[in-house]
Structure formats: structure tokens, C-alpha cells
Design a protein around this motif. Structure first.
Motif, short mmCIF file in Angstrom:
data_model
loop_
_atom_site.label_atom_id
_atom_site.label_comp_id
_atom_site.label_asym_id
_atom_site.label_seq_id
_atom_site.Cartn_x
_atom_site.Cartn_y
_atom_site.Cartn_z
N VAL A 138 0.27 6.94 17.14
CA VAL A 138 -1.03 7.47 16.74
C VAL A 138 -1.86 6.36 16.10
O VAL A 138 -1.50 5.82 15.07
N SER A 139 -2.96 6.03 16.72
CA SER A 139 -3.89 5.07 16.15
C SER A 139 -5.22 5.21 16.90
O SER A 139 -5.27 5.80 17.98
N PRO A 140 -6.32 4.74 16.34
CA PRO A 140 -7.61 4.85 17.03
C PRO A 140 -7.56 4.24 18.44
O PRO A 140 -8.29 4.68 19.32
N ASN A 141 -6.72 3.25 18.66
CA ASN A 141 -6.68 2.59 19.97
C ASN A 141 -6.16 3.52 21.06
O ASN A 141 -6.54 3.40 22.21
N THR A 142 -5.25 4.42 20.70
CA THR A 142 -4.57 5.19 21.73
C THR A 142 -4.95 6.66 21.73
O THR A 142 -4.65 7.36 22.70
N PRO A 184 24.05 0.60 12.52
CA PRO A 184 22.89 -0.01 13.17
C PRO A 184 21.92 -0.64 12.18
O PRO A 184 21.79 -0.19 11.03
N SER A 185 21.25 -1.65 12.66
CA SER A 185 20.21 -2.32 11.88
C SER A 185 18.86 -1.70 12.22
O SER A 185 18.58 -1.40 13.39
N PRO A 186 17.98 -1.51 11.22
CA PRO A 186 16.64 -1.00 11.52
C PRO A 186 15.85 -2.02 12.34
O PRO A 186 16.05 -3.23 12.21
N LEU A 187 14.95 -1.50 13.17
CA LEU A 187 14.14 -2.35 14.03
C LEU A 187 12.72 -2.44 13.48
O LEU A 187 12.08 -1.41 13.23
N ASP A 188 12.29 -3.66 13.28
CA ASP A 188 10.95 -3.95 12.80
C ASP A 188 10.06 -4.17 14.02
O ASP A 188 10.26 -5.11 14.79
N VAL A 189 9.06 -3.30 14.20
CA VAL A 189 8.22 -3.34 15.40
C VAL A 189 6.80 -3.73 15.01
O VAL A 189 6.22 -3.15 14.08
N SER A 190 6.25 -4.69 15.71
CA SER A 190 4.87 -5.11 15.48
C SER A 190 4.19 -5.40 16.82
O SER A 190 4.87 -5.63 17.84
N ASN A 227 -6.18 -11.77 20.00
CA ASN A 227 -6.87 -12.62 19.02
C ASN A 227 -5.97 -13.03 17.86
O ASN A 227 -6.42 -13.65 16.91
N GLY A 228 -4.68 -12.68 17.94
CA GLY A 228 -3.73 -13.07 16.91
C GLY A 228 -3.55 -12.07 15.80
O GLY A 228 -2.70 -12.27 14.92
N THR A 229 -4.31 -10.98 15.78
CA THR A 229 -4.16 -9.96 14.74
C THR A 229 -2.85 -9.21 14.94
O THR A 229 -2.53 -8.75 16.03
N VAL A 230 -2.08 -9.09 13.86
CA VAL A 230 -0.77 -8.43 13.93
C VAL A 230 -0.87 -7.04 13.31
O VAL A 230 -1.31 -6.89 12.16
N THR A 231 -0.48 -6.04 14.09
CA THR A 231 -0.40 -4.67 13.60
C THR A 231 1.06 -4.32 13.37
O THR A 231 1.90 -4.44 14.28
N GLY A 284 -5.14 4.88 7.07
CA GLY A 284 -4.06 5.54 6.36
C GLY A 284 -4.27 5.53 4.86
O GLY A 284 -5.29 5.07 4.35
N TYR A 285 -3.28 6.03 4.14
CA TYR A 285 -3.48 6.15 2.70
C TYR A 285 -3.33 4.84 1.97
O TYR A 285 -3.58 4.76 0.78
N ASP A 286 -2.91 3.76 2.68
CA ASP A 286 -2.97 2.45 2.03
C ASP A 286 -4.24 1.70 2.42
O ASP A 286 -4.42 0.53 2.03
N LYS A 287 -5.12 2.40 3.23
CA LYS A 287 -6.44 1.87 3.62
C LYS A 287 -6.33 0.59 4.45
O LYS A 287 -7.29 -0.17 4.54
N ASN A 288 -5.20 0.35 5.05
CA ASN A 288 -5.02 -0.86 5.86
C ASN A 288 -4.73 -0.46 7.29
O ASN A 288 -3.64 0.02 7.59
N PRO A 289 -5.68 -0.63 8.22
CA PRO A 289 -5.44 -0.22 9.61
C PRO A 289 -4.35 -1.02 10.31
O PRO A 289 -3.86 -0.61 11.36
N LEU A 290 -3.95 -2.15 9.73
CA LEU A 290 -2.93 -2.97 10.36
C LEU A 290 -1.52 -2.56 9.96
O LEU A 290 -0.55 -3.13 10.46
N THR A 291 -1.39 -1.61 9.04
CA THR A 291 -0.08 -1.01 8.73
C THR A 291 -0.09 0.41 9.30
O THR A 291 -0.44 1.37 8.63
N GLU A 292 0.30 0.49 10.55
CA GLU A 292 0.11 1.71 11.31
C GLU A 292 1.05 2.84 10.92
O GLU A 292 0.79 4.00 11.19
N TYR A 293 2.16 2.51 10.28
CA TYR A 293 3.17 3.54 10.00
C TYR A 293 2.67 4.65 9.08
O TYR A 293 3.24 5.73 9.07
N ASP A 294 1.63 4.38 8.29
CA ASP A 294 1.13 5.41 7.38
C ASP A 294 -0.20 5.99 7.83
O ASP A 294 -0.84 6.73 7.08
#
Length: 966
Positions: free
Chosen positions: A459-463, A566-572, A577-581, A654-664
């Protein structure tokens, strides 16, 4: 002459008077010799009166019973020496020799014994009686047997009871107990508290809780420890009237009380579960008298336990304990007991293992029975369900954190003329806080074909509006930083994979189950008994009130590697343009706060009941009873789901006001609460006729109709106000017939019980979506009916003074008379339809249960070998495949090192055999959550598929050292 005549008459009269006087003396002497009276009193070791004890003059037909104060009298006894035989259920028979006449009252003390207690029935009847005289199907686990067992849970103690199926494969809590073919649950998630739906788990005659379902299962608050004296297990119809809302059976865990002298037991238990994972436990119990008269006693006991579990995730799976205490005051004709409990325990549950081969299940290659996929305990984070709500912490290491504070008061008093009153009251505060990770499915790499679930569609504005997400997706090990997977999307549906080396070519997709339940509960049961001749009448009332604050939700979805621990998977995702979400938290969670429901409700329960037991002649005993139940759920609910999103917050990042942290970014909107009031009224009936062939043999027949109100999970199930309005469920109805033949001698007993059980009003409702209206809804309930025909056999054979064999066998044929369910088809209500199938299978219900335990006991040591067999069972209602039969062998050896020190060694599952007790289909999420939809055709089309199996626990070793102070 006259004088002589007068003298003669006088002499004659004097002689006659002497003769009369002599005769009177002889009569008085005879009456003194042959009409003596003996008075006495029967008491227990605490000087409490024993009412109703049998007192018989040996070698004669003369006898009586002790009265309300324990006193008795025997008239018309000959002077001299007589031998009395004094007996009462639960006590050793005592013979005493006394002289007649006695100038003082004879005092006779009876002592409780384990052997005598084995014959006593207090559960499932309205009056205490011997098992041979009771028309109920009951089994008792005595203190002697408890000392030789090493159960994985309190419910696990019941696994060798005939007619009872126990699934304790998940661990110490959240087990299943079903009776005589009643429905079981295929656990895909981690809430199986409805596994006790048809039965009542009790402590000292009162239910552990009024409630089942919704994470409030009784075994979250029930522990077997040093306090436990014995367990009584009742199956079948009598439970309909002697227990509240429990037509299937009653399982009563009876506690120890203190005696006249100080006694204490210290127990240390150390072992290895899953072969190598350490287990430690310490129990301590002590009790005695508090005054010189020894009519006030106490007992205090508890335990602390820490274990890594049979499948170790990297942190303890069980950590905590409890303390229980009671204070008893006995007085003329009765007693009063004050008791309390404090429990604080953390418990984990075991997840599924990857399996192959439906016909002969085997763990998938590369995995073993001690592996776990529960996820890393490092995955801690804060989340919110909605933007203006409180922040909640999710900590997997906290597991299921159960707490209980309880205090109770029990009163018993017998009066003259056959009256007796008893009341048992308790108040408790219970809470369960869940931080559990559980697997929803297993995915495979090859993202070009399937996509990682929920990542590209996150879920994000892009999709949200169908805009292609362009960029490079990277999947890394969150603990080591190693990159496992990299794929670039240049346009919708066009992928280019540069790296694909996930362990075992797959990943785990799961949920963080977050539950927070608080319950304030009052339970009270009043009974009034009246003895009229040889008949016993019981009038009673049961009241329960549970105030519940119930929050349930998902902390988020998680991704982890497909491997042991199992190890948790960090997905980005990196844009051109180099912006990391950051799609996930650093420890693999995304879509945090994905679902939420909140109910504040009160459950009121009021029962009134009546029972009568009366002899008919010398051989027959009739008992019958009624129970009226009133159950009410009244409260307020609010629920949110992904159909009620906070779009402004979503676009704001999200509630941290950061669109690049999509999990929230996904956040819910608080809905307007709605209220509900559900009331259920039912009447249950049970009657039995017992025929006593002789002192060693008896038969009985019982007919019962019992009803059961829905549990709390059904009340809190509706996700919207609209679906709540029509989701009213009828009470479940159970009709039961049982016939039993009983033989009980000093060296042999046999109980054979054929039974028939029919369960109707089994409701099902589907939770479905309507993508057009952008809502979720519950379908109206549809009902099914099932029946089970079977026979239970229980036997105990004393082959010699030291050698004993105990065995149980249950053969049953459970079937659905008809099964109704919803096929919701495509999203929306337009194509929803009801399907009805006749003669469907009852899933996960074995047709054969068998156990046999030979044991050898001497004064110095004891040893036993217990073998348990569970027959095959259908995997789902439509026979997609049969779950294979399995067995388990347990070994126990005990040695008395000294008079006070005892050592026990146990091996559970000696041969390390694994039985499948639950499953989910292949295909990953969401197919994995719908085992009922899996068909025989799907199985045949892909016979080598990997599917999920929940299994019995692997081998464990325990060494227990006990020290008795006395």
C-alpha cells in the motif's frame, strides 16, 4: 389350727414372693446381658465428623450409619467383646474391637487412602459416591500416577482417558480437548482457545473461566504442579446438568489441602526437550495445622519453570510460574476454605514444519523435527492501528504473557434431618498479552512469475491507483546484511532478476498476532442437598459474570528466510533517481497495524439446576436432573480493517510523516462503535438408571440432552455493524445415549461404554470482501449436524502384587449428517451461495484411540512403559486425504533413594515418532489459510507439493528429584 393354717399360707406366700423376686432378678440380669447399647463417633484425621459412615457388627446383620455429628448408636448388643467394621467412601475400612457395655463414647478415626480415593466420584454427580455405584463415565488420575508422568501441559494429563482426544502438539498452552467425536479445529493461526468449547476445565469444582474462545482458553490459566492431588475426568451426558455450559465433559483438577502434621515436598526437574534444549523446573509445596486442635490447616505450593522448548527459536519458549494456597477450618458438620492463586507465565506455541507426501508424510528434505520457523525475537518495533491511537510495542520474546490473580471462599455445612448446604465462590482477574509470530505460508523465488506477496503491491500512493512501481527491489538478511535477492522492474509486469539466492529457494510470509485481553470474573455455585430416607435431592444455582476488554489485531506482516530459526528480511526499493524506500522495518515487518478489533463486553451466566438420586428396591438406582442456562453477551464493539484506510495519513507518509518508510503508511480510521446484546436460553436434561448386579458388577443406561451457548470468538467475530446485526447463532444442541457395564474387584476392573452422540446447530459463517463497495462482510450463519457412534473400554489388571497393566480403547465413527457452508465465489454478494454436503467427514477426528501402560512397582522402585496409538483421521470435510495414524512410546522409572528422597527418570516419545495433528495446503498465502477448500483433485494433480504440518513434539528427557519432609 387356725394358727397353723395362717402360718402355712404365710409360708406359701413368702415362698411365692421369693420366687417372683428371683425371677425379676433373672430378667433384669438377662436384659443387662442381652440389651446393651454402644455409642460412638466416626471422625477423620482432622477430628472432623464423618457423616454417613457405615458401622456394622461383624458376623451379624446389625448395623447403622453415623449421623450429622458423626455419632452413632447400636442397641440390643450382648455384653462382651464385639468387632465393628467402619467404612466410608474415600477412606480405608477400619475394624475395631470394643467391649460392651462402654461407659464412654467410642471414637473411631478413618484415614483417606489413594486406593480408596480411586473409587470415589465427586465430579459429574450431585453427591459423593463410589465409582461402581455411579452412573457416569468417569476416570481418575491419582496422585500415585501423577508422580510418574511428565506431561507437556495440564491438558496432556488427559491423553490416556478413553473417549478423549488431546492435541498438545503446540506446547504448554493453547491445546485442544475433544470428547467422543466432537468437532476439533485445524489450527492455522495461533488462537485455539475454542479447543475446549464442549468441555469444562475446572479447579476444585469451579470452571477455570466462564469463557472460551478469543484467546481466553482455560489452559492459559491452568497449570499442573505440586498442588495437584488428582484429576477426575467425566465424559458424556451427566456433564450437561452437573456442569455449566459443558455438555461434552468435565475435567476437575482437585487440589491438596493440609493435614494435621507438617509435610513438605520439594521437586527439582531438569531435562532436555527436542533432544538438546534445556528444561528447568522447581516445585515446592508444604502444609500442616495451625492450632492445637488441628482443625485449622493450610497448604501452600507452586512452581517456577524455564524451558527453551522442543523447537528453540533463540529465546525461551516457557518462562514463569504460579503460587497457590489454601486455609481450611473444619468444625462440627462442615468446613470453610479460603484459597488463592497468583500466576505469571510466558508461553510460546510451536508452528508448522514443511512436509511432503500426503500418503506417507515426511519432513521436507533439508529440515528436521526440531526446526522452528517462528521468527527472530529481534523483530521488535512500535506501531499504531490508527493515526490518533496509542503506540503499541510488539516484542516476540514476550510470547503469550498470561497473568491471573484469584481468591475464593468455599463453605460446607451439614445440618440435622438430612440438610446440607455448600457454596463455592471465586473472584479472578485474568490477562493475556500476545506477541506471537505465526506462518501464513511459504513463498518461492521466481518473482517474475509470482511476486513476493505484498511487496510490489504494498500500500502506497504509487500502487493504489495502478501506477507501475519502477525501481530495484532488494531483499537482505536483516541480521547480517547479506543480500539474498535483487530484481528490477522497468515497467508493469517487466522484471529483471539480478540475484536469487534465498536459502532453500524460498521465504516465509507470516503475521504478528497481537492480542490484549483483560477479564474481571466472578463465579459462584450454591448447592442445597436434602436426604429423605435413602433419596438425595439437590437444588442449586450457578452465577458467572465476566467483564472483558478484548483487543485483537495484527501488528503487521513479516518476511523471513525459509530455514531453521529464520532471519528477518529487510526489503527496500531504490528508484532510478537513487531514492530508497524502506518497505519493511529493519526486522522484516510491513503494513504495521493492518487489522484491529476492539470489544468491551460483559458475559452474564445464570444456571439453576435440580437433581434427584433414589434407590428403587435393592438393585436399582434412578438419577435424573435438569439445568436451565441463561447466557448473555452485552457490549460495544469497534472494528477497523483495510477497507477503512486513513488516506490523508497514507499520502502524508504515515504516522512518522516519512513517505520513504513505507511500513507505517497503512493506517486505519476509527469507526463509530456499535452495541450488541445477545441472549441465549436453554434447558438441559439427563437421566440414568443403574442396576447393581452385585457388589462387584453394575450396569447403567443414560440419556441426555445438553445445550451450549456460543463462545466469545463467535460474539466478537463480526467485522462490521451490519454483519453484527444478523450474525445471531442458535445454541448448540447435543443428544447423547450411553450404556455401561462395570466390573470392579481387588485385582481387576473393566468399564465398557457404548455411546451415541449427535451435535446439531453447528454454525458457519464466511468472512468475505466486496471490492466494488470496498467493504468486508460476514455471511449469515448456516447450520450443520453431525453424529458419532462408538465404544469406550477402560481396564486395570493387577497381575501380581507388583505388576499392573492399565489400558484404554476408543473406537468411534464420527460423521456429518449434513454439512452446510458458504461458497462466496468472486468478491461481492451476488454469487454467494450455500452448499450442503451429506455424509461428510469430521476433520482431524481419529476413529481409533488406544493406550496401554504396563507398570512394575516395589517398595524401592517403579517403572512403566506407555504406548499410545492414534488412528488416521480425515484432513478436511471432503476427504482430500487422510492424516496418517501415529503412535508414541513413553518410559518412566522411579527409585526411592531413601525414605524421603525419590528420583524419577522420564523419556517422552522414546522412538521420536512424529504424528501430524494439523496442516495447511500448498500454494502459499492465501491458499494456506483455507484447508477446507483443498480438494482431492488438487492433491492428485501435485502429489509432490510441499505443505505445512503441525506435529506431535519430538523426544524429551527429564530427571526429577523429590524430597519429602515429614
Amino acid at each position: 389350727m387356725k394358727k397353723n393354717n395362717y402360718s402355712s399360707v404365710l409360708a406359701q406366700r413368702s415362698t411365692k414372693g421369693v420366687l417372683i423376686f428371683t425371677l425379676m432378678l433373672l430378667l433384669v440380669s438377662a436384659s443387662t446381658s442381652f440389651a446393651q447399647q454402644l455409642r460412638g463417633k466416626v471422625i477423620d484425621k482432622n477430628n472432623g465428623a464423618i457423616i454417613g459412615a457405615s458401622v456394622v457388627v461383624k458376623g451379624t446383620s446389625k448395623g447403622t450409619t453415623s449421623g450429622q455429628d458423626g455419632r452413632f448408636s447400636l442397641d440390643k448388643l450382648s455384653a462382651g467383646t464385639v468387632k465393628l467394621s467402619v467404612s466410608f467412601v474415600g477412606y480405608a475400612t477400619k475394624e475395631v474391637t470394643v467391649r460392651v457395655p462402654q461407659s464412654t463414647e467410642v471414637e473411631i478415626t478413618l484415614v483417606e487412602t489413594e486406593a480408596a480415593l480411586e473409587e470415589v466420584v465427586v465430579t459429574g454427580v450431585f453427591d459423593q459416591r463410589k465409582r461402581i455405584d455411579a452412573s457416569v463415565a468417569i476416570s481418575t488420575i491419582t496422585a500415585r500416577e501423577l508422580r510418574t508422568l511428565a506431561p507437556v501441559s495440564a491438558a496432556d494429563l488427559l491423553k490416556n482417558i478413553p473417549g478423549v482426544f488431546v492435541n498438545s502438539s503446540v506446547g504448554e498452552v493453547d491445546n485442544q480437548v475433544t470428547v467422543r467425536g466432537t468437532p476439533t479445529v485445524n489450527r492455522v493461526g495461533n488462537d485455539n482457545s475454542s479447543g475446549y468449547f464442549y468441555v469444562s476445565m475446572q479447579e476444585d469444582g469451579l470452571p477455570v473461566s466462564n469463557l472460551t474462545g478469543g484467546g481466553i482458553g482455560p489452559d492459559f490459566y491452568l497449570r499442573a504442579d505440586v498442588n495437584l492431588k488428582r484429576v477426575e475426568a467425566v465424559r458424556g451426558g451427566s456433564a450437561s446438568i452437573t456442569g455449566s455450559d459443558a455438555p461434552g465433559g468435565l475435567f476437575n483438577y482437585v487440589s491438596k489441602e493440609g493435614g494435621p502434621n507438617f509435610e513438605a515436598t520439594a521437586i527439582l526437574k531438569y531435562g532436555f526437550e527436542g533432544n538438546t534444549n534445556p528444561y528447568f523446573r522447581a516445585d515446592l509445596g508444604f502444609g500442616g495445622s495451625l492450632n492445637a486442635n488441628k482443625d485449622m490447616t493450610y497448604y501452600v505450593g507452586g512452581f517456577y519453570r524455564k524451558s527453551d522448548g522442543a523447537r528453540y527459536p533463540g529465546f525461551s519458549m516457557n518462562n514463569g510460574g504460579q503460587v497457590r494456597a489454601n486455609l481450611v477450618k473444619t468444625f462440627k458438620g462442615g468446613k470453610v476454605k479460603l484459597y488463592a492463586k497468583l500466576l505469571d507465565d510466558r508461553n510460546g506455541t510451536f508452528d508448522f514444519l514443511p512436509y511432503t507426501n500426503f500418503n506417507n508424510p515426511q519432513i521436507a528434505s533439508g529440515f528436521k523435527d526440531t526446526d522452528t520457523f517462528v521468527g527472530s525475537g529481534e523483530a521488535q518495533f512500535n506501531y499504531r492501528y490508527f493515526s490518533n491511537g496509542p503506540e503499541v510495542n510488539f516484542n516476540p520474546k514476550d510470547l503469550i504473557h498470561n497473568k491471573e490473580k484469584m481468591v475464593g471462599l468455599q463453605f460446607e455445612k451439614s445440618f440435622e434431618n438430612g440438610w446440607k448446604i455448600s457454596n463455592n465462590f471465586k473472584y479472578s482477574n485474568k490477562s493475556s498479552r500476545w506477541n506471537m509470530q505465526y506462518v501464513l505460508g511459504v513463498g518461492t523465488t521466481g518473482i517474475d512469475a509470482t511476486g513476493l506477496p505484498g511487496i510490489w503491491g504494498n500500500v502506497s500512493p504509487n500502487t493504489l491507483f495502478g501506477t507501475p512501481r519502477i525501481g530495484t527491489l532488494s531483499v537482505k538478511n536483516a541480521l547480517t546484511g547479506e543480500e539474498y535477492y535483487r530484481s528490477t522492474q522497468t515497467a508493469r509486469g517487466v522484471f529483471s532478476t539480478q540475484l536469487d539466492k534465498l536459502p532453500n529457494n524460498g521465504f516465509i510470509f507470516g503475521m504478528g498476532n497481537a492480542l490484549n485481553v483483560n477479564v474481571d470474573e466472578i463465579i459462584d455455585q450454591l448447592e442445597v442437598h436434602k436426604q429423605v430416607g435413602k433419596s438425595n435431592f439437590t437444588f442449586g444455582a450457578y452465577f458467572g459474570r465476566s467483564k472483558v476488554d478484548h483487543e485483537s489485531g495484527f501488528a503487521g506482516q513479516y518476511l523471513s528466510t525459509l530455514e531453521n530459526r529464520p532471519s528477518p528480511l529487510d526489503v527496500s526499493i531504490t528508484a532510478p533517481n537513487g531514492t530508497v524506500t524502506q518497505v519493511t522495518t529493519p526486522f522484516g515487518y510491513k503494513n504495521n497495524g493492518i487489522f484491529y478489533a476492539h470489544n468491551i463486553l460483559t458475559n452474564n451466566r445464570l444456571d439453576v439446576f435440580f437433581g434427584q438420586t433414589s434407590p428403587i428396591g435393592n438393585k436399582f438406582t434412578l438419577d435424573y436432573g435438569f439445568r436451565y442456562n441463561y447466557t448473555q453477551f452485552v457490549g460495544n464493539a469497534e472494528a477497523q480493517s483495510t477497507s477503512q484506510l486513513d488516506f490523508p495519513l497514507l499520502f502524508a507518509g504515515g504516522y512518522d510523516k516519512n513517505p520513504l518508510t513505507e511500513y507505517d503508511n497503512l493506517s486505519l480510521v476509527a469507526t463509530t462503535p456499535w452495541s450488541y446484546d445477545r441472549t441465549y436460553k436453554s434447558l438441559s436434561f439427563s437421566s440414568a438408571l443403574n442396576y447393581k448386579i452385585n457388589d462387584k458388577q453394575a450396569v447403567y443406561v443414560r440419556y441426555s440432552i445438553g445445550q451450549k451457548a456460543p463462545d466469545i470468538s463467535r460474539i466478537t467475530q463480526p467485522r462490521t455493524k451490519e454483519s453484527s446485526e444478523f450474525l445471531y447463532l442458535e445454541p448448540i444442541k447435543m443428544t447423547q445415549v450411553e450404556l455401561s457395564y462395570k466390573v470392579q474387584t481387588d485385582n481387576f476392573n473393566l468399564f465398557v461404554t457404548p455411546f451415541y452422540s449427535q451435535t446439531s446447530n453447528l454454525a458457519e459463517s464466511a468472512f468475505a470482501s466486496d471490492t466494488v463497495a470496498n467493504t468486508f462482510y460476514n455471511t449469515p450463519p448456516v447450520y450443520s449436524k453431525q453424529r458419532s457412534i462408538g465404544i469406550e473400554l477402560e481396564s486395570n489388571v493387577k497381575i501380581s502384587a507388583n505388576f499392573n497393566v492399565r489400558g484404554n480403547l476408543t473406537l468411534q465413527d464420527p460423521k456429518s449428517v449434513y454439512k452446510s457452508f458458504w461458497d462466496v465465489g468472486n468478491p461481492g454478494k451476488a454469487d454467494d451461495k450455500i452448499i450442503e454436503v451429506k455424509d461428510a467427514s469430521i476433520p482431524l477426528t481419529p476413529k481409533v484411540l488406544f493406550s496401554i501402560t504396563p507398570s512394575y512397582n516395589t517398595d524401592k522402585f517403579n517403572t512403566s512403559l506407555s504406548w499410545r496409538y492414534v488412528g488416521k483421521s480425515p484432513a478436511n470435510s471432503f476427504g482430500a486425504f487422510d492424516m496418517a495414524a501415529y503412535d508414541q512410546l513413553d518410559f518412566a522409572f522411579g527409585y526411592n533413594i531413601t525414605k524421603n528422597i525419590n528420583a524419577n527418570f522420564n523419556i517422552n516419545n522414546v522412538l521420536n515418532t512424529l504424528g501430524v495433528t494439523g496442516w495447511y495446503p500448498p500454494g502459499g498465502f492465501p491458499a494456506s489459510t483455507m484447508p477446507e477448500n483443498f480438494t482431492k483433485a488438487q492433491r492428485e494433480a501435485n502429489p509432490n507439493a510441499v505443505w505445512g504440518a503441525r506435529t506431535t513434539q519430538p523426544r524429551a528427557f527429564y530427571l526429577t528429584i523429590s524430597y519429602n519432609f515429614n
